[in-house]
Design a protein around this motif. Structure first.
Motif, PDB file in Angstrom:
ATOM      1  N   SER A  40       0.843  -1.353   0.066  1.00 64.79           N
ATOM      2  CA  SER A  40       0.077  -0.066   0.088  1.00 64.79           C
ATOM      3  C   SER A  40       0.870   1.266  -0.019  1.00 64.79           C
ATOM      4  N   LEU A  41       2.057   1.303   0.745  1.00 65.50           N
ATOM      5  CA  LEU A  41       2.875   2.615   0.710  1.00 65.50           C
ATOM      6  C   LEU A  41       3.709   2.777  -0.535  1.00 65.50           C
ATOM      7  N   GLN A  42       3.900   1.589  -1.004  1.00 72.06           N
ATOM      8  CA  GLN A  42       4.740   1.696  -2.512  1.00 72.06           C
ATOM      9  C   GLN A  42       3.739   2.193  -3.382  1.00 72.06           C
ATOM     10  N   SER A  43       2.342   1.943  -3.374  1.00 75.54           N
ATOM     11  CA  SER A  43       1.417   2.528  -4.354  1.00 75.54           C
ATOM     12  C   SER A  43       1.311   3.943  -4.208  1.00 75.54           C
ATOM     13  N   LEU A  44       1.803   4.669  -3.095  1.00 77.46           N
ATOM     14  CA  LEU A  44       1.866   6.191  -3.096  1.00 77.46           C
ATOM     15  C   LEU A  44       3.063   6.716  -3.601  1.00 77.46           C
ATOM     16  N   GLY A  45       3.882   6.087  -4.148  1.00 79.07           N
ATOM     17  CA  GLY A  45       5.068   6.562  -4.872  1.00 79.07           C
ATOM     18  C   GLY A  45       6.278   6.099  -4.402  1.00 79.07           C
ATOM     19  N   ASN A  46       7.423   6.713  -4.557  1.00 74.74           N
ATOM     20  CA  ASN A  46       8.734   6.237  -4.228  1.00 74.74           C
ATOM     21  C   ASN A  46       8.992   6.168  -2.650  1.00 74.74           C
ATOM     22  N   ILE A  47       8.109   5.868  -1.803  1.00 76.92           N
ATOM     23  CA  ILE A  47       8.482   6.272  -0.380  1.00 76.92           C
ATOM     24  C   ILE A  47       9.435   5.150   0.011  1.00 76.92           C
ATOM     25  N   ILE A  48       9.053   3.835  -0.309  1.00 73.32           N
ATOM     26  CA  ILE A  48       9.906   2.815   0.114  1.00 73.32           C
ATOM     27  C   ILE A  48      10.024   1.916  -0.950  1.00 73.32           C
ATOM     28  N   GLU A  49      11.365   1.113  -1.140  1.00 76.18           N
ATOM     29  CA  GLU A  49      11.476   0.158  -2.074  1.00 76.18           C
ATOM     30  C   GLU A  49      11.586  -1.363  -1.469  1.00 76.18           C
ATOM     31  N   SER A  50      11.427  -2.233  -2.242  1.00 84.58           N
ATOM     32  CA  SER A  50      11.387  -3.766  -1.619  1.00 84.58           C
ATOM     33  C   SER A  50      11.701  -4.698  -2.622  1.00 84.58           C
ATOM     34  N   GLU A  51      12.159  -5.813  -2.154  1.00 85.53           N
ATOM     35  CA  GLU A  51      12.769  -6.951  -3.026  1.00 85.53           C
ATOM     36  C   GLU A  51      12.257  -8.329  -2.352  1.00 85.53           C
ATOM     37  N   GLN A  52      11.681  -9.064  -3.152  1.00 85.23           N
ATOM     38  CA  GLN A  52      11.256 -10.490  -2.623  1.00 85.23           C
ATOM     39  C   GLN A  52      12.412 -11.369  -2.179  1.00 85.23           C
ATOM     40  N   ARG A  53      12.369 -12.072  -1.116  1.00 87.57           N
ATOM     41  CA  ARG A  53      13.437 -13.026  -0.679  1.00 87.57           C
ATOM     42  C   ARG A  53      12.537 -13.945  -0.073  1.00 87.57           C
ATOM     43  N   THR A  54      13.056 -15.241  -0.059  1.00 85.50           N
ATOM     44  CA  THR A  54      12.573 -16.464   0.588  1.00 85.50           C
ATOM     45  C   THR A  54      13.258 -16.737   2.110  1.00 85.50           C
ATOM     46  N   SER A  55      12.375 -16.886   2.686  1.00 82.36           N
ATOM     47  CA  SER A  55      12.708 -17.324   4.258  1.00 82.36           C
ATOM     48  C   SER A  55      12.463 -18.658   4.545  1.00 82.36           C
ATOM     49  N   LYS A  56      13.164 -19.328   5.240  1.00 77.35           N
ATOM     50  CA  LYS A  56      12.785 -20.786   5.701  1.00 77.35           C
ATOM     51  C   LYS A  56      12.858 -20.832   7.189  1.00 77.35           C
ATOM     52  N   ASN A 170       7.679 -16.440   1.584  1.00 78.63           N
ATOM     53  CA  ASN A 170       8.311 -15.413   0.645  1.00 78.63           C
ATOM     54  C   ASN A 170       8.159 -14.124   1.433  1.00 78.63           C
ATOM     55  N   ILE A 171       9.200 -13.494   1.807  1.00 82.07           N
ATOM     56  CA  ILE A 171       9.137 -12.131   2.609  1.00 82.07           C
ATOM     57  C   ILE A 171       9.789 -11.309   1.813  1.00 82.07           C
ATOM     58  N   PHE A 172       9.989 -10.096   2.256  1.00 82.26           N
ATOM     59  CA  PHE A 172      10.378  -8.701   1.529  1.00 82.26           C
ATOM     60  C   PHE A 172      11.285  -7.910   2.388  1.00 82.26           C
ATOM     61  N   LEU A 173      12.559  -7.559   1.749  1.00 84.75           N
ATOM     62  CA  LEU A 173      13.441  -6.566   2.231  1.00 84.75           C
ATOM     63  C   LEU A 173      13.037  -5.158   1.915  1.00 84.75           C
ATOM     64  N   VAL A 174      12.703  -4.406   2.793  1.00 84.58           N
ATOM     65  CA  VAL A 174      12.323  -2.911   2.744  1.00 84.58           C
ATOM     66  C   VAL A 174      13.215  -1.961   3.135  1.00 84.58           C
ATOM     67  N   TRP A 175      13.615  -0.921   1.986  1.00 83.58           N
ATOM     68  CA  TRP A 175      14.250   0.326   2.602  1.00 83.58           C
ATOM     69  C   TRP A 175      13.621   1.547   2.148  1.00 83.58           C
TER      70      TRP A 175
END
Ligand code: FB9
Length: 496
Positions: A40-56, A170-175
């Motif tokens: 939802s935050l990402q749909s507001l513009g380039n406030i945050i970026e994320s990348e999909q990761r897998t976590s076991k 599937n998790i996301f790294l957010v920055w």
């Protein structure tokens, strides 16, 4: 109170970058809620970026949770034995569903000993005054997320005992994005009638439509893989012009299951080691007696050009009720019914249903399976017709390389085992059995002498396990099936 999105931004501001799983832990929220807030935050513009990761990570299975609460199977067996006495081994084994595994593990741990000379038979006693329930302690550690004290070997053992399972998420790294801010302007998502009538919608910042968003999966039922594969086989038979036989009788008389198929009463398949006999009602009583007499005669004296088996055929044996061992019992009933017609008409029948055999259980065999059976009755059919229809049938499964090997069935002569070359395994695998029903089976029914009946059979479980990549039949059928497998498995296309 800051909404979830603002809480996420505060943590990103503090940490620079953070994963959604860490955020879920810190904010004590469901991981999916955190992912939703990030999207939802990402749909507001380039406030945050994320990348999909897998976590076991490791999770306790239902059985693992039970052990965490009540103690390991071995500890429960140990505690079931009085400190100053013993329990007969036979009685201990019946004390609960996990007694066997618990006893074996407790013996391996050196907690118990068996006094084989005890007067009442082998008696189990405590060998140590107290125990440490290592398994329960490890599961408690895992439950609290303390993985460091548990070795890989111990995790492997807990996994092997189906007390824990490794879950991939599937998790996301957010920055921070180029437009990072910790306060976001709440966007309206709904255009209401009030806004339109008052005109207040003008100038309001509305959230942009996200046409890439996946729809919410509707809650619905799920078909078990076996039923999906059954539907595919049924479709293949229907396309080939076959009619489904009525198989809704798991209990069958030995007469229709064996005698009508010219299977002798002393055949090993007919004893309790291979067949489930019914205690009540123990016997069937209604038979077409004129036909039964002809069956008795062909078994005991021969006839129709056959010398028969020359044994004293007993009605009491034929009356015994059993759980049918093959759907060929239904084929026999249908062929007998066909023979009662004034004029014979060629038919193509099929069946797909449960059959029961008192077999040794293993990773690919239970005491029951679904048999698939095709039957064709027509004038002057030959083995060539059988080979041809097998090619046509298996081609619809995407199987084209077939080989046939002589085989034996009490009710078919000749008989052929059917093999197909498995590209994955690089070897020929048996995919079914087939044959031409014997005259000793067909002529007592009253079918014309020039009518020939060819048939073949295979199981439903084997192709299903191959199609869905399931190695152990208990992962496909039975109380330990993981229902998520049923929800997640894809549609079935047998020819792909
Ligand atoms: O299904 C079997 N194997 C199979 C079938 C399809 C398949 O598809 C792959 C995706 C491509 C893979 C494998 N079999 C028959 C062969 C073996 O698995 C065998 O080990 C197990 N057999 C069962 C019986 O075992 C107690 C499978 C079952 C079986 C065997 C014979 C018949 C039916 C089922 C029959 C018959 C018959 C013969 C003549 C006339 C009427 C019926």
């Amino acid at each position: 109170m800051a909404d979830l999105g603002e809480l996420v931004l505060q943590h990103v501001a503090k940490d620079g970058e953070i994963t959604t799983s860490e955020l879920a832990q810190r904010l004590q929220k469901d991981h999916q809620q955190i992912v939703g807030a990030v999207k939802s935050l990402q749909s507001l513009g380039n406030i945050i970026e994320s990348e999909q990761r897998t976590s076991k990570h490791w999770e306790l299975t239902e059985e693992g949770k039970e052990v965490t609460k009540d103690g390991s199977h071995e500890a429960r067996v140990y505690n079931a034995i009085p400190a100053d006495g013993g329990i007969q081994q036979a009685q201990l084994m019946k004390s609960g569903p996990y007694a066997k595994i618990g006893f074996s593990k407790a013996m391996s741990a050196g907690w118990l000993e068996v006094n084989k000379k005890a007067p009442g038979g082998p008696t189990v006693q405590r060998k140590v005054a107290s125990i440490v329930d290592r398994v329960q302690n490890q599961l408690k550690q895992l439950q609290q997320g303390n993985l460091s004290d548990i070795t890989d070997k111990e995790k492997a053992e807990l996994k092997k005992r189906k007390l824990i399972q490794e879950v991939t998420v599937n998790i996301f790294l957010v920055w921070k994005g180029s437009g990072f801010t910790t306060s976001v302007q709440k966007l309206d998502t709904d255009l209401t009638p009030e806004m339109i009538s008052s005109g207040s919608w003008k100038g309001k910042p509305f959230k942009a439509y996200n046409f890439d968003a996946m729809g919410v999966p509707p809650t619905a039922g799920h078909l078990h893989p076996l039923l999906k594969v059954r539907a595919e086989f049924r479709q293949i038979f229907l396309e080939m012009g076959f009619t489904e036989m009525p198989t809704n009788n798991y209990i069958e008389s030995s007469f229709w299951n064996f005698d009508a198929l010219f299977q002798p009463q002393q055949h090993p398949a007919r004893d309790a080691h291979d067949t489930f006999f019914i205690k009540d009602p123990e016997f069937a009583h209604e038979f077409p007696m004129d036909y039964l007499e002809r069956v008795k005669k062909v078994h005991s004296e021969g006839g129709y050009g056959s010398q028969g088996y020359k044994y004293d055929w007993k009605l009491s044996e034929a009356k015994k009720n059993i759980l049918r061992t093959h759907t060929t019992a239904v084929s026999a009933r249908m062929l007998y019914k066909l023979a009662q017609q004034e004029k014979f008409t060629p038919v193509k029948y099929f069946s797909i249903d449960r059959v029961f055999r008192n077999e040794t259980l293993d990773a690919t065999h239970l005491a029951e399976f679904h048999q698939i059976e095709g039957v064709v009755a027509d004038y002057n059919l030959s083995l060539g017709h059988l080979i041809g229809i097998l090619h046509a049938f298996f081609k619809k499964l995407g199987i084209e390389k077939l080989r046939f090997k002589p085989a034996y069935n009490p009710y078919t002569e000749p008989s052929m085992a059917v093999f197909s070359y498995h590209e994955g395994l690089k070897k020929w695998v048996e995919i079914g059995n087939s044959g031409v029903f014997r005259p000793e089976m067909l002529l007592p029914m009253g079918l014309p002498e020039d009518v020939v009946v060819i048939a073949w059979g295979l199981s439903l479980e084997r192709p299903t396990m191959i199609k869905y990549g399931i190695d152990n039949i208990r992962d496909l059928i039975g109380p330990k099936v993981n229902l998520q497998m049923v929800y997640d498995n894809p549609i079935c296309r047998l020819d792909k």
